[in-house]
Structure formats: structure tokens, C-alpha cells
Write an enzyme that holds these catalytic residues in place. Sequence first.
Site, PDB file in Angstrom:
ATOM      1  CB  SER A  31      -6.782  -1.053  -7.224  1.00  0.00           C
ATOM      2  OG  SER A  31      -6.026   0.049  -6.848  1.00  0.00           O
ATOM      3  CG  HIS A  62      -8.582   3.875  -5.184  1.00  0.00           C
ATOM      4  ND1 HIS A  62      -8.369   3.272  -3.974  1.00  0.00           N
ATOM      5  CD2 HIS A  62      -7.748   3.275  -6.050  1.00  0.00           C
ATOM      6  CE1 HIS A  62      -7.430   2.353  -4.102  1.00  0.00           C
ATOM      7  NE2 HIS A  62      -7.033   2.336  -5.357  1.00  0.00           N
ATOM      8  CG  HIS A  84      -2.393   4.904  -3.224  1.00  0.00           C
ATOM      9  ND1 HIS A  84      -3.601   5.244  -3.784  1.00  0.00           N
ATOM     10  CD2 HIS A  84      -2.404   3.566  -3.067  1.00  0.00           C
ATOM     11  CE1 HIS A  84      -4.321   4.142  -3.958  1.00  0.00           C
ATOM     12  NE2 HIS A  84      -3.624   3.109  -3.529  1.00  0.00           N
ATOM     13  CE1 TYR A  86      -0.932   6.486  -6.949  1.00  0.00           C
ATOM     14  CE2 TYR A  86      -0.151   4.588  -5.698  1.00  0.00           C
ATOM     15  CZ  TYR A  86      -1.130   5.208  -6.456  1.00  0.00           C
ATOM     16  OH  TYR A  86      -2.302   4.570  -6.700  1.00  0.00           O
ATOM     17  CD  GLU A  87      -3.920   9.144  -4.757  1.00  0.00           C
ATOM     18  OE1 GLU A  87      -4.866   9.835  -5.133  1.00  0.00           O
ATOM     19  OE2 GLU A  87      -4.038   8.218  -3.933  1.00  0.00           O
ATOM     20  CB  ALA A 114      -4.582  -4.325  -6.770  1.00  0.00           C
ATOM     21  CG  MET A 218       2.538   1.013  -5.689  1.00  0.00           C
ATOM     22  SD  MET A 218       2.085   1.950  -7.149  1.00  0.00           S
ATOM     23  CE  MET A 218       2.858   0.945  -8.452  1.00  0.00           C
ATOM     24  CB  SER A 219      -1.831   0.558  -0.679  1.00  0.00           C
ATOM     25  OG  SER A 219      -2.167  -0.808  -0.848  1.00  0.00           O
ATOM     26  CG  ASN A 242       0.252  -6.916 -11.919  1.00  0.00           C
ATOM     27  OD1 ASN A 242      -0.494  -6.275 -11.169  1.00  0.00           O
ATOM     28  ND2 ASN A 242       1.569  -6.867 -11.818  1.00  0.00           N
ATOM     29  CG  HIS A 254      -4.469   1.339 -13.144  1.00  0.00           C
ATOM     30  ND1 HIS A 254      -4.196   0.847 -11.884  1.00  0.00           N
ATOM     31  CD2 HIS A 254      -5.614   2.056 -13.001  1.00  0.00           C
ATOM     32  CE1 HIS A 254      -5.126   1.260 -11.028  1.00  0.00           C
ATOM     33  NE2 HIS A 254      -6.003   1.988 -11.686  1.00  0.00           N
TER      34      HIS A 254
END
Length: 288
Positions: A31, A62, A84, A86-87, A114, A218-219, A242, A254
Site C-alpha cells: 500500500s 493497489h 488480500h 480480507y477482500e 504497510a 494484513m498481508s 501508523n 487508510h
Amino acid sequence: MNDLFTQAQAATDFIRARFPSTPKLALILGSGLGDFASQVADAVTIPYSEIPHFPQSTVAGHSGKLVLGTIGGITVAVMQGRVHAYEGYTMEQVTFPMRVLGLLGAQRLIVTNAAGGINTLYGQGAIVAISDHINLTGSNAALGPNEPRFGLLPGSGQRFFDMTTAYSPALRQLAVSEAAQQGWELSEGVYIGVLGPSYETPAEIRAFRTLGADLVGMSTVHEVIVARHMGIEILGLSVVTNMAAGVLDQPINHEEVMEIGRRIAGQFTSLLTAIIPKFGEPAQMAAR
Ligand code: HPA
């Protein structure tokens, strides 16, 4: 039979028809880091939508293109954007591009992301080399029948495979030395992979810190697992976009994640363009 391997081979054949050279190195840009793909010389760019069986990213930041060419004389295949879990994608879909990068011939991978900073010694915008990971996503991308044909490198493609040095100490050392030469310290840390898409709660972050995690994202963990199944050597880099939930007294958004990626782009690019030419050598020599 249209199994995973056959599909990955079809995608590989399609890419080879457009770009016949063998990439030595694969890069996955996380990201906000996609601009690095503009460093590729003599680029052949293929949108994921054109590649057979490739999944499409649904996330802002992305872009979804495979960029093939050279950086510092090394033939590279760069994924500008990833998908990902989560998609809503399956483990096989999330790691399909990684399988294809392996079949294209990449023996090394630089995977970037990220991440939220759990370790309070990191500042926002820090670049951190991943030393190890904790897979807390609840799944494993090597699930299902073992496919030994993915094991293109010596000793790889096994049902049970070692993750002791999933993140190559030699490649990490190379990156740490290069950062020092450029006048900054590349910290190292443990990445904990979670499913998302919600960011974590402060209680989860406290728990992850107790577990030994320095970074959360998350990746990455799934791509790293299948890359190791294929015997590929890995350098993982996180950008701390962050501080993780509860570290600071403020919510996470985000846009901030994207903005920090852009802000550190110069430093990120300098590091990568310096180390990539060395990735053509055996790791022990490159690390000297
Ligand atoms: N948590 C999980 N994933 C992330 C974060 C975070 O704080 N920042 C960027 N990706």
C-alpha cells in the site's frame, strides 16, 4: 484438469509470451509503495485483468499491474498492488501471483507492506526489515494437496517445509548495511499477520506485543509461506505507516497509511535501487 498448477502455468505462459526474459527477482509493492515500479527500465506492463486467472485488487492504492523489465541490470518482475484475504479471496487466489512469479523463474523476492508499529521504538514512516513473522490470519496458504511441481528450486516443493529462515538473514544483512551506508538505521522486527479488514483494538495490540510482535499488517505472511514452499529467498520490508491501535491516542485511517507511503518513497527507492543489483549474486557474497 484445470488445477492450481495448470492455471499458474497458463498465466506464466501468457506473461512469457509478452516478456520472454527470466526475472531473477520478484518484488511485491504494498500500500502506497506502488510508485517504485516507475524505476523499472524497458518496462513491459501487464494489467492483472489481462493475465489468465489473476485476481483483481479492490483496494485504493493497489493499482493491479505486473511490471517486467530491469533495475540496475537485474531482470525483475514487479507486482504493483496485491490482493488480500480480507477482500474475500481464497488463500489460493491471494498467493496465485506469487506462484506465477516462482514459475517465471524468480529465485528471490522482496516483499513490502504497510504496517502498524507495535514496537514504540519505531516512528511513523520508519522502514523496518522483517526478521520473522507470526501468522495469526487463521489460515495457511499451503493448505490443500501438496503440489510438488511448484518446487522448482533444490529441496523445495515438500509437504512440510522449513520456516526457520523464512526471511533470509543474508539478504536482511545486505539491506541493513546499505541503509547504514546511506546514513540511516534499518531496524529489524517481527511482523504479525492478521486477517483484517478492521484495524486492531488496543487490547489486541497489547496482546500481540506480549507475543513478540513489532509490526502488524494484513498481508505478506501468505505470500512468504508459498514462496518458501517454492524455495525462494526472501527480504521483507515494512513501512510503519501508523503506530498500531492504542499506541497513540488517536484513530487510524487508510488515507494516512497511503500518505506515509508517499512521504518515504525517496528513502524506500534509494534503498531498493541500491540493493537490487546485488541480488544477482549469491547472498553470502552480496552481504559482504
Ligand atoms: N494494522 C494492520 N494493518 C495495517 C496497519 C495497522 O495498524 N497499518 C497498515 N496496515
